[in-house]
Scaffold this active site. Structure first.
Site, PDB file in Angstrom:
ATOM      1  N   LYS A 181       1.002  -1.356   0.047  1.00  0.00           N
ATOM      2  CA  LYS A 181       0.069  -0.012   0.022  1.00  0.00           C
ATOM      3  C   LYS A 181       0.883   1.089  -0.022  1.00  0.00           C
ATOM      4  O   LYS A 181       0.657   2.312  -0.878  1.00  0.00           O
ATOM      5  CB  LYS A 181      -0.746  -0.023   1.134  1.00  0.00           C
TER       6      LYS A 181
ATOM      7  N   GLY B  82      -4.914  -1.479   4.699  1.00  0.00           N
ATOM      8  CA  GLY B  82      -4.129  -2.704   4.538  1.00  0.00           C
ATOM      9  C   GLY B  82      -4.884  -4.096   4.503  1.00  0.00           C
ATOM     10  O   GLY B  82      -4.674  -4.874   3.736  1.00  0.00           O
TER      11      GLY B  82
ATOM     12  N   LYS C  69       9.263  -0.779  14.353  1.00  0.00           N
ATOM     13  CA  LYS C  69       9.913  -0.632  13.128  1.00  0.00           C
ATOM     14  C   LYS C  69      11.034   0.343  13.285  1.00  0.00           C
ATOM     15  O   LYS C  69      12.079   0.324  12.709  1.00  0.00           O
ATOM     16  CB  LYS C  69       8.939   0.153  12.148  1.00  0.00           C
TER      17      LYS C  69
HETATM   18  O1  F6P Z   1       2.786  -2.574   9.562  1.00  0.00           O
HETATM   19  C1  F6P Z   1       1.459  -2.948   9.638  1.00  0.00           C
HETATM   20  C2  F6P Z   1       1.254  -2.845   8.101  1.00  0.00           C
HETATM   21  O2  F6P Z   1       1.001  -1.399   8.044  1.00  0.00           O
HETATM   22  C3  F6P Z   1      -0.366  -3.547   7.933  1.00  0.00           C
HETATM   23  O3  F6P Z   1      -1.318  -2.620   8.332  1.00  0.00           O
HETATM   24  C4  F6P Z   1      -0.179  -3.565   6.454  1.00  0.00           C
HETATM   25  O4  F6P Z   1      -0.994  -4.536   6.033  1.00  0.00           O
HETATM   26  C5  F6P Z   1       1.388  -4.050   6.284  1.00  0.00           C
HETATM   27  O5  F6P Z   1       1.996  -3.416   7.251  1.00  0.00           O
HETATM   28  C6  F6P Z   1       1.973  -3.768   5.029  1.00  0.00           C
HETATM   29  O6  F6P Z   1       1.904  -2.458   4.736  1.00  0.00           O
HETATM   30  P1  F6P Z   1       2.086  -2.139   2.853  1.00  0.00           P
HETATM   31  O7  F6P Z   1       0.963  -2.585   2.293  1.00  0.00           O
HETATM   32  O8  F6P Z   1       2.043  -0.703   3.137  1.00  0.00           O
HETATM   33  O9  F6P Z   1       3.454  -2.454   2.819  1.00  0.00           O
END
Ligand code: F6P
Length: 532
Positions: free
Chosen positions: A213, A270, A496
């Site tokens: 995302k 997400g 993170k």
């Molecule tokens: O860190 C959690 C999160 O933001 C989830 O909510 C999301 O599904 C996942 O990481 C992956 O995020 P992205 O699709 O932005 O890589």
């Protein structure tokens, strides 16, 4: 910037909450399922219902008609219908990120008529036409990939919602997939995962889908860079043909060097994104028509959720049971038992859906909550779970409500298996409820252990879509009753940031500012070759 949180009542601020506390103290705590069935020949009919593609038997739950009425009163006093309608009309119910929550739009197949003056409806109509255009382009691309005999392997690189949804659905619908094409899912930054996949594929016959995302997630970007390096180092030449990106951050994908991109929008969380471009692996596996059937199944459940009266509204009823168990009985987990091996990733998918959405300790105003929220979700397909942890479910000290999923029709022709499978799912729910007296000995089963049975006629794209939408709406409802924002996930940020601080210390050996344990472990884990 956070928006002002809406002023809907929180569950513990309602009269019904206090009445439920009294009801629990006077009769709820000692409610006995066996007695309830003995005194009411109609209990199964009274506590079961149809919803689109899903039949639900709720009769083996620790609830009677008066308690159910109080739970429905709780829903009304929390303005659950107004909360639902606010989400469906595009209000910024994700108040800490000032975002609408409109994954339901992704399921709508036709754009709404645009000739209206109502700004909210116009806004939805314009979103719907973007959705339809992107979906058409994504599905046309899926068909093109399916027609391309030179592409035998598709590698989805993504994590969390950009992995669990498509992976769960591709496995679930494997029986409908075109043979001869392999889908691989790489999520973990642990290089063992990507290395194992790369060892089995060839650059000229592989399509990499970078699903993120944000297009900033460290695990996904690390895997995507390594995949691109491997591709180029092994003679791959046409990145445009062999890489596509699924993201809201199309510019970042282009900067990465990927020209084939399919977008979506910040109003798709997400963990609610499998219906968007993130669903491309599903469309490649089962085709555009199959993907549309998945959406149609979900949309049928959306319509049920939006219009069924609360007392016959399945997501609402499941959420009310969740609140009853979590906040009155004090049960802190729920076990998911899909009796269909193709649903083996469903528990992991539901873990993110429930625990990332409702694993919150403050309400939407930031006030500390005096009650519990998301239960721990866990489980395995039946009958495997029976030979692993069902012992604890039957005789352990904690009561764990179990959610069984049974599928009436098998997709194979092996004689006898399916009858045994279905006999087992019924038997487990029966045993949990009935128990067996043995004068307090080792063979004593206390019984009175609650379960829900969800029944699908068959596991196909439409029923899977409905099942997932049911779970999404149920999580929304319990979050709404608890007064929390189910659509942010700040809790994943700290780790993170700390990983970003620790990673360079492996090379530098710098231990300054670390606690004793982290410093000791870092020293232990550093390889000799990076210390020099
Ligand atoms: O860190 C959690 C999160 O933001 C989830 O909510 C999301 O599904 C996942 O990481 C992956 O995020 P992205 O699709 O932005 O890589």
């Amino acid at each position: 910037m956070a928006t002002a949180a809406p002023v809907w009542p929180r569950c513990d601020e309602t009269p019904a909450w206090h009445q439920l506390q009294q009801a629990f103290a006077s009769s709820g705590r000692t409610f006995d399922l066996r007695a309830a069935f003995a005194s009411d020949a109609n209990r199964f009919q009274a506590f079961s219902q149809e919803a689109p593609h899903v039949f639900a038997d709720l009769s083996k739950n620790l609830v009677d008609a008066p308690t159910q009425s109080l739970l429905l009163a709780l829903a009304r006093q929390c303005a659950l219908e107004a909360q639902r309608d606010a989400m469906l009309s595009g209000a910024a119910v994700n108040n800490t990120e000032n975002r609408s929550v409109l994954h339901v739009l992704l399921r709508k197949q036709a754009a709404a008529p645009g000739n209206t003056s109502d700004a909210a409806i116009e806004n939805i109509a314009s979103k719907l036409s973007d959705v339809a255009a992107t979906r058409d382009a994504m599905l046309a691309y899926a068909q093109q990939v399916r027609a391309d005999a030179a592409i035998t392997d598709i590698v989805n690189i993504g994590i969390g919602g950009s992995d669990l949804g498509p992976q769960m659905a591709v496995l679930a619908l494997d029986g409908l997939a075109t043979p001869g094409r392999r889908l691989h899912f790489v999520s973990n930054v642990d290089g063992h995962e990507l290395a194992a996949v790369l060892a089995r594929v060839e650059p000229r016959s592989t399509l990499f889908l970078v699903a993120s995302k944000t297009f900033t997630t460290v695990e996904t970007m690390t895997n995507a860079r390594s995949a691109r390096d491997w591709f180029l180092a092994h003679g791959g030449t046409d990145v445009a043909r062999h890489f596509a990106a699924l993201t809201t951050n199309v510019q970042a994908a282009r900067d990465f060097g990927i020209s084939t991109t399919f977008g979506f929008w910040d109003w798709v969380g997400g963990r609610y994104s499998l219906w968007s471009a993130i669903g491309l692996p599903i469309a490649i596996a089962i085709g555009a028509q199959g993907f549309r059937e998945l959406l149609a199944g979900a949309q049928a459940m959306d319509e049920h959720f939006a219009s069924a009266p609360l007392e016959r509204n399945l997501p609402v009823r499941l959420a009310l049971l969740d609140v009853w168990y979590r906040n009155f009985h004090g049960f802190s987990s729920r076990s998911i038992a899909p009796y269909h091996s193709a649903l083996r990733r469903l528990p992991a998918y539901l873990q993110q859906l429930e625990m990332e959405s409702n694993g919150k300790r403050v309400d939407r105003h930031g006030r500390l909550l005096p009650f519990g929220t998301a239960p721990v979700l866990w489980g395995e397909p039946g009958t495997n779970g029976q030979h692993a942890y069902f012992q604890m479910l039957h005789q352990g000290t904690d009561v764990v409500p179990v959610e069984f999923i049974a599928v009436k029709q098998a997709a194979h022709k092996l004689a006898g298996h399916h009858t045994q499978l279905l006999a087992n799912v019924l038997a487990q729910a029966q045993a949990l409820m009935q128990g067996k007296a043995d004068a307090g000995g080792h063979k004593d089963f206390p019984g009175n252990r609650p379960s829900t049975m969800l029944v699908l006629e068959r596991l196909d794209a439409a029923s899977l879509g409905a099942l997932i939408a049911l779970q999404e709406h149920r999580v929304f409802c319990s979050g709404a009753l608890w007064g929390i924002n189910s659509f942010d996930q700040w809790g994943v940020e700290l780790g993170k940031v700390l990983a970003g601080d620790i990673a360079p210390r492996f090379a530098s050996g710098d231990l300054r500012g670390l606690d004793g344990s982290t410093a000791g472990l870092l020293q232990r884990l550093r390889s000799p070759d990076v210390t020099s």
